[in-house]
Design a protein around this motif. Sequence first.
Motif, short mmCIF file in Angstrom:
data_model
loop_
_atom_site.label_atom_id
_atom_site.label_comp_id
_atom_site.label_asym_id
_atom_site.label_seq_id
_atom_site.Cartn_x
_atom_site.Cartn_y
_atom_site.Cartn_z
N MET A 1 1.15 -1.42 0.00
CA MET A 1 -0.19 0.31 -0.25
C MET A 1 0.82 1.28 0.43
SD MET A 1 -3.21 0.54 0.22
CE MET A 1 -4.67 1.79 0.36
N SER A 2 2.15 1.55 1.16
CA SER A 2 3.44 1.79 0.59
C SER A 2 3.47 3.35 -0.78
CB SER A 2 3.93 2.32 1.49
OG SER A 2 4.65 1.64 0.87
N LYS A 3 3.73 2.06 -1.80
CA LYS A 3 4.26 2.26 -3.20
C LYS A 3 2.99 3.43 -3.96
CE LYS A 3 7.22 -1.98 -4.11
NZ LYS A 3 7.64 -2.14 -5.22
N PHE A 4 1.59 2.58 -3.45
CA PHE A 4 0.85 3.60 -3.68
C PHE A 4 0.79 3.86 -3.04
CE2 PHE A 4 -4.07 4.38 -3.89
CZ PHE A 4 -4.86 4.51 -4.87
N VAL A 5 0.37 4.90 -2.06
CA VAL A 5 0.61 6.22 -1.57
C VAL A 5 1.89 7.20 -1.82
CG1 VAL A 5 0.54 7.01 0.92
CG2 VAL A 5 -0.53 5.36 0.60
N GLU A 6 2.87 6.50 -1.93
CA GLU A 6 3.42 7.34 -2.38
C GLU A 6 3.58 8.27 -3.45
OE1 GLU A 6 7.71 5.32 -2.35
OE2 GLU A 6 6.92 4.64 -0.16
N ALA A 7 3.65 7.36 -5.44
CA ALA A 7 2.97 7.68 -6.64
C ALA A 7 1.88 8.12 -6.08
CB ALA A 7 2.26 6.38 -6.92
N ASN A 8 0.35 7.90 -5.61
CA ASN A 8 -0.55 9.31 -5.53
C ASN A 8 0.54 10.45 -5.75
OD1 ASN A 8 -3.17 9.48 -5.82
ND2 ASN A 8 -3.36 9.53 -3.81
N GLU A 9 1.27 10.78 -3.96
CA GLU A 9 1.76 11.94 -3.43
C GLU A 9 2.78 12.20 -4.93
OE1 GLU A 9 3.82 11.36 -0.46
OE2 GLU A 9 1.99 10.79 0.90
N LYS A 10 3.04 12.05 -5.43
CA LYS A 10 4.10 12.41 -6.76
C LYS A 10 3.04 12.68 -7.80
CE LYS A 10 8.53 8.94 -6.49
NZ LYS A 10 9.00 8.03 -6.99
N ILE A 11 1.91 12.01 -7.94
CA ILE A 11 0.84 12.77 -9.41
C ILE A 11 0.74 13.62 -8.54
CG2 ILE A 11 -0.86 11.68 -10.06
CD1 ILE A 11 0.15 9.56 -9.97
N ALA A 12 0.18 14.15 -7.14
CA ALA A 12 -0.47 14.97 -6.61
C ALA A 12 0.64 16.13 -6.82
CB ALA A 12 -0.85 14.86 -5.37
N GLN A 13 1.65 15.95 -6.70
CA GLN A 13 2.90 17.51 -6.24
C GLN A 13 2.91 17.44 -8.44
OE1 GLN A 13 6.64 15.74 -5.92
NE2 GLN A 13 7.66 17.27 -4.37
N LYS A 14 2.77 17.08 -8.80
CA LYS A 14 3.38 16.73 -10.37
C LYS A 14 2.04 18.18 -10.75
CE LYS A 14 7.11 15.46 -10.64
NZ LYS A 14 8.22 16.13 -11.91
N VAL A 15 0.55 17.58 -10.70
CA VAL A 15 -0.65 18.73 -10.60
C VAL A 15 -0.74 20.25 -10.03
CG1 VAL A 15 -2.52 18.38 -10.17
CG2 VAL A 15 -2.02 16.44 -10.43
N VAL A 16 -0.56 20.30 -8.84
CA VAL A 16 0.09 20.99 -8.15
C VAL A 16 0.81 22.27 -8.74
CG1 VAL A 16 1.04 22.20 -5.56
CG2 VAL A 16 -0.67 20.36 -6.28
N GLU A 17 2.20 21.35 -8.82
CA GLU A 17 2.98 22.00 -9.80
C GLU A 17 2.70 22.50 -11.71
OE1 GLU A 17 6.96 19.68 -10.12
OE2 GLU A 17 6.97 19.58 -8.16
N GLY A 18 2.28 21.81 -12.14
CA GLY A 18 1.49 22.41 -13.16
C GLY A 18 0.32 23.70 -12.90
N TYR A 19 -0.39 23.35 -12.15
CA TYR A 19 -1.85 24.47 -11.68
C TYR A 19 -0.97 25.51 -11.50
CZ TYR A 19 -5.35 27.26 -9.73
OH TYR A 19 -6.33 27.65 -9.10
N LYS A 20 0.69 25.26 -10.22
CA LYS A 20 0.82 27.27 -10.30
C LYS A 20 1.57 27.40 -11.13
CE LYS A 20 1.74 25.96 -5.26
NZ LYS A 20 2.78 26.00 -4.20
N LYS A 21 2.08 26.85 -12.45
CA LYS A 21 2.65 26.90 -13.56
C LYS A 21 1.70 27.95 -14.45
CE LYS A 21 6.72 24.24 -14.07
NZ LYS A 21 7.36 22.89 -14.97
N ILE A 22 0.41 26.86 -14.61
CA ILE A 22 -0.90 27.90 -15.70
C ILE A 22 -1.10 28.61 -14.57
CG2 ILE A 22 -2.96 27.66 -16.53
CD1 ILE A 22 -2.65 24.43 -16.80
#
Length: 73
Positions: A1-22
């Motif tokens: 389950m921790s790999k799923f959580v880590e992957a989810n956090e990485k995705i969330a971080q990339k989404v936030v970075e993309g949003y901030k750039k936009i």
Amino acid sequence: MSKFVEANEKIAQKVVEGYKKIEDGVVSGYKKIETGVVEGFGKVTDSCVKTLFAKEGESVEDAKARLSGKDKE
């Protein structure tokens, strides 16, 4: 389950970075447009004051001051 959580956090971080750039792009674009509009309005206003209200030989700034009543101070 921790790999799923880590992957989810990485995705969330990339989404936030993309949003901030936009967001930064939109805000900076809006500020450029706003600045252009304000400068254009100032030029039109100055031209109108010069053409319609300035006395002969009077500068635009002097005409604006006279019209606003600030030249009496």
